[in-house]
Design an enzyme around this catalytic site. Structure first.
Site, PDB file in Angstrom:
ATOM      1  N   ILE A 104       5.453   1.930   7.676  1.00  0.00           N
ATOM      2  CA  ILE A 104       5.011   3.202   7.077  1.00  0.00           C
ATOM      3  C   ILE A 104       4.384   2.949   5.713  1.00  0.00           C
ATOM      4  CG2 ILE A 104       7.180   3.772   5.886  1.00  0.00           C
ATOM      5  CD1 ILE A 104       6.725   6.693   6.898  1.00  0.00           C
ATOM      6  N   GLY A 158       8.023   0.563  10.937  1.00  0.00           N
ATOM      7  CA  GLY A 158       7.345   1.362  11.954  1.00  0.00           C
ATOM      8  C   GLY A 158       6.679   0.522  13.033  1.00  0.00           C
ATOM      9  N   ASP A 161       9.035   0.334  15.840  1.00  0.00           N
ATOM     10  CA  ASP A 161       8.980   1.598  16.590  1.00  0.00           C
ATOM     11  C   ASP A 161       7.794   1.575  17.542  1.00  0.00           C
ATOM     12  OD1 ASP A 161      11.074   3.301  15.164  1.00  0.00           O
ATOM     13  OD2 ASP A 161       9.816   2.738  13.471  1.00  0.00           O
ATOM     14  N   GLU A 181      14.058  -0.573   7.959  1.00  0.00           N
ATOM     15  CA  GLU A 181      14.362   0.754   7.418  1.00  0.00           C
ATOM     16  C   GLU A 181      15.538   0.798   6.448  1.00  0.00           C
ATOM     17  OE1 GLU A 181      13.005   0.163  10.258  1.00  0.00           O
ATOM     18  OE2 GLU A 181      11.738   1.820  10.909  1.00  0.00           O
ATOM     19  N   ASP A 189      13.996   6.208  12.553  1.00  0.00           N
ATOM     20  CA  ASP A 189      14.052   7.493  13.265  1.00  0.00           C
ATOM     21  C   ASP A 189      12.854   7.786  14.155  1.00  0.00           C
ATOM     22  OD1 ASP A 189      12.278   7.845  11.228  1.00  0.00           O
ATOM     23  OD2 ASP A 189      13.256   9.578  10.313  1.00  0.00           O
TER      24      ASP A 189
HETATM   25  C1  LIG Z   1       9.536   9.540   9.421  1.00  0.00           C
HETATM   26  C2  LIG Z   1       9.505   8.093   9.090  1.00  0.00           C
HETATM   27  C3  LIG Z   1       8.648   7.337   9.997  1.00  0.00           C
HETATM   28  C4  LIG Z   1       8.549   6.032   9.990  1.00  0.00           C
HETATM   29  C5  LIG Z   1       9.317   5.154   9.148  1.00  0.00           C
HETATM   30  C6  LIG Z   1       9.101   3.820   9.109  1.00  0.00           C
HETATM   31  C7  LIG Z   1       9.911   2.986   8.209  1.00  0.00           C
HETATM   32  C8  LIG Z   1       9.255   1.714   7.763  1.00  0.00           C
HETATM   33  O1  LIG Z   1       8.181   1.361   8.155  1.00  0.00           O
HETATM   34  S1  LIG Z   1      10.204   0.814   6.665  1.00  0.00           S
HETATM   35  C9  LIG Z   1       9.143  -0.506   6.251  1.00  0.00           C
HETATM   36  C10 LIG Z   1       8.221  -0.201   5.101  1.00  0.00           C
HETATM   37  N1  LIG Z   1       7.428  -1.371   4.808  1.00  0.00           N
HETATM   38  C11 LIG Z   1       7.782  -2.316   3.950  1.00  0.00           C
HETATM   39  O2  LIG Z   1       8.786  -2.231   3.294  1.00  0.00           O
HETATM   40  C12 LIG Z   1       6.834  -3.490   3.810  1.00  0.00           C
HETATM   41  C13 LIG Z   1       6.147  -3.515   2.450  1.00  0.00           C
HETATM   42  N2  LIG Z   1       5.158  -4.585   2.402  1.00  0.00           N
HETATM   43  C14 LIG Z   1       5.468  -5.873   2.250  1.00  0.00           C
HETATM   44  O3  LIG Z   1       6.610  -6.270   2.184  1.00  0.00           O
HETATM   45  C15 LIG Z   1       4.325  -6.847   2.156  1.00  0.00           C
HETATM   46  O4  LIG Z   1       3.153  -6.128   1.909  1.00  0.00           O
HETATM   47  C16 LIG Z   1       4.127  -7.715   3.425  1.00  0.00           C
HETATM   48  C17 LIG Z   1       4.157  -6.879   4.683  1.00  0.00           C
HETATM   49  C18 LIG Z   1       5.230  -8.767   3.487  1.00  0.00           C
HETATM   50  C19 LIG Z   1       2.767  -8.436   3.341  1.00  0.00           C
HETATM   51  O5  LIG Z   1       2.670  -9.149   2.128  1.00  0.00           O
HETATM   52  P1  LIG Z   1       1.229  -9.632   1.597  1.00  0.00           P
HETATM   53  O6  LIG Z   1       0.433 -10.143   2.712  1.00  0.00           O
HETATM   54  O7  LIG Z   1       1.505 -10.539   0.450  1.00  0.00           O
HETATM   55  O8  LIG Z   1       0.485  -8.311   1.129  1.00  0.00           O
HETATM   56  P2  LIG Z   1       0.680  -7.488  -0.221  1.00  0.00           P
HETATM   57  O9  LIG Z   1      -0.045  -8.182  -1.316  1.00  0.00           O
HETATM   58  O10 LIG Z   1       2.107  -7.177  -0.425  1.00  0.00           O
HETATM   59  O11 LIG Z   1      -0.047  -6.098   0.136  1.00  0.00           O
HETATM   60  C20 LIG Z   1      -1.463  -6.045   0.223  1.00  0.00           C
HETATM   61  C21 LIG Z   1      -1.847  -4.588  -0.004  1.00  0.00           C
HETATM   62  O12 LIG Z   1      -1.235  -3.790   1.016  1.00  0.00           O
HETATM   63  C22 LIG Z   1      -0.418  -2.796   0.420  1.00  0.00           C
HETATM   64  N3  LIG Z   1       0.750  -2.561   1.293  1.00  0.00           N
HETATM   65  C23 LIG Z   1       1.502  -3.476   1.943  1.00  0.00           C
HETATM   66  N4  LIG Z   1       2.485  -2.867   2.614  1.00  0.00           N
HETATM   67  C24 LIG Z   1       2.361  -1.544   2.389  1.00  0.00           C
HETATM   68  C25 LIG Z   1       3.089  -0.386   2.821  1.00  0.00           C
HETATM   69  N5  LIG Z   1       4.127  -0.468   3.668  1.00  0.00           N
HETATM   70  N6  LIG Z   1       2.681   0.803   2.380  1.00  0.00           N
HETATM   71  C26 LIG Z   1       1.621   0.953   1.553  1.00  0.00           C
HETATM   72  N7  LIG Z   1       0.869  -0.112   1.122  1.00  0.00           N
HETATM   73  C27 LIG Z   1       1.246  -1.341   1.542  1.00  0.00           C
HETATM   74  C28 LIG Z   1      -0.032  -3.376  -0.909  1.00  0.00           C
HETATM   75  O13 LIG Z   1       0.368  -2.343  -1.789  1.00  0.00           O
HETATM   76  C29 LIG Z   1      -1.323  -4.044  -1.312  1.00  0.00           C
HETATM   77  O14 LIG Z   1      -2.215  -3.065  -1.752  1.00  0.00           O
HETATM   78  P3  LIG Z   1      -3.128  -3.292  -3.059  1.00  0.00           P
HETATM   79  O15 LIG Z   1      -3.934  -2.052  -3.205  1.00  0.00           O
HETATM   80  O16 LIG Z   1      -3.945  -4.523  -2.775  1.00  0.00           O
HETATM   81  O17 LIG Z   1      -2.171  -3.515  -4.192  1.00  0.00           O
END
Ligand SMILES: CC/C=C\C=C\CC(=O)SCCNC(=O)CCNC(=O)[C@H](O)C(C)(C)COP(=O)(O)OP(=O)(O)OC[C@H]1O[C@@H](n2cnc3c(N)ncnc32)[C@H](O)[C@@H]1OP(=O)(O)O
Length: 309
Positions: A104, A158, A161, A181, A189
């Protein structure tokens, strides 16, 4: 295009049937990579790599294919269209860029919260919103066309999911999976807790992954049955998924879609209920021309060509 007319007598259900004219049409392969007509989205790129096969690519690579509001909406639009598209018999889902998906969009998660001050009204709105998020992946399961997902690198939150709502899962050797999550203060969820235990057939493992948010690497995903194939890299994973999708698309669409509907139904019902369901289904579908078409092709040792569905 090749057309061949011939007369054939065939026995079906005790009756001798004269098939006056059999038209064989040569395969007209589409050029892969072109955007599929009528499938234009902001977060998804839809192409047609083979005849009757669509590839849906999560397409926000600069944000690691994080699932934003447009994505949740567009997946439903896309799969509702796929469900009734006579030119699509199977679907490949893949991710653009470095990894499959980061789950997400964390920058949009706060906007999920309704503005109401009353807790009851706020909860009711939130419940409706969660149900819509759930529909985003349930629509892949409800789509009668088989969906093959090709995961490379990270599949987070997600992403689990999403992939557990697919029919077939392949991954690359560098793939890893994380039920993330709890790390963001949520109980998953939108399908993971319901589907993952059934997919892997191991309740203990599903609970461990959900409670700890530990990463599971490709080899373990293969051992536990989350994926059925590991390929060397992203490209070979997608290519293998497309080959499987093309093989499925060469079969009777009536038979394939009936199989999917029956497998999904049977997962959630008793064996007896599943048997009754498929008996009712096939009491109609055994009368399909596809039975004859497949049988004639087998007799003639030629590939069968099925009408659009
Ligand atoms: C009703 C609810 C419905 C659904 C719920 C779902 C629950 C979930 O999905 S929980 C999981 C949430 N996700 C995370 O916690 C992952 C967060 N991201 C990371 O840990 C890392 O990005 C990575 C996946 C390990 C990849 O790392 P890397 O390749 O080094 O990339 P980054 O430099 O971290 O990111 C590049 C760029 O993408 C943006 N970004 C990455 N993940 C997300 C995200 N989940 N949401 C929004 N944006 C994300 C990050 O901010 C960077 O953006 P810039 O603009 O370049 O800064």
């Amino acid at each position: 295009m090749l057309s061949l007319a011939r007369s054939i007598r065939f026995v079906h259900g005790g009756n001798i049937i004269n098939v006056a004219k059999l038209t064989l049409t040569s395969r007209k392969m589409s050029s892969g990579g072109l955007e599929a007509a009528g499938y234009s989205f902001e977060t998804l790129k839809v192409t047609k790599p083979r005849e009757y096969v669509l590839q849906v690519e999560l397409n926000r690579p600069e944000k690691r294919n994080a699932m934003n509001a447009a994505f949740w909406r567009e997946m439903v639009e896309c799969f509702n269209k796929v469900s009734t598209d006579p030119d699509c018999r199977s679907v490949v889902v893949s991710g653009a860029g470095k990894l499959f998906t980061a789950g997400i969009d964390l920058q949009e998660i706060a906007s999920l919260m309704p503005m109401e001050s009353d807790v009851g009204r706020k909860s009711m709105k939130l419940k409706g919103a969660i149900a819509r998020y759930q529909d985003t992946f349930t629509c892949m399961e409800k789509c009668p066309k088989p969906v093959i997902v090709a995961v490379h690198n990270a599949c987070v939150g997600g992403g689990i999911d999403l992939i557990t709502a697919c029919d077939i899962r392949y991954c690359s050797q560098d793939a890893w999976f994380q039920v993330k999550e709890v790390d963001v203060g949520l109980a998953a969820d939108v399908g993971t807790l319901q589907r993952l235990p059934k997919v892997v057939g191991n309740d203990s493992l599903a609970r461990e992954l959900a409670y700890t948010a530990r990463k599971m690497m490709a080899d373990e995903a293969m051992r536990c049955g989350l994926v059925s194939r590991i390929l060397p890299d992203r490209e070979s994973t997608i290519e293998a998924a497309i080959e499987t999708a093309a093989l499925i698309a060469s079969k009777s669409p009536i038979a394939v879609q009936g199989s999917k509907v029956s497998i999904v139904y049977s997962r959630d019902h008793s064996v007896q209920e599943g048997l009754e369901h498929i008996a009712c289904w096939n009491s109609a579908m055994l009368q399909s021309e596809d039975v004859m078409t497949a049988a004639m092709a087998a007799v003639e040792k030629k590939p069968a060509e099925f009408s659009k569905l």
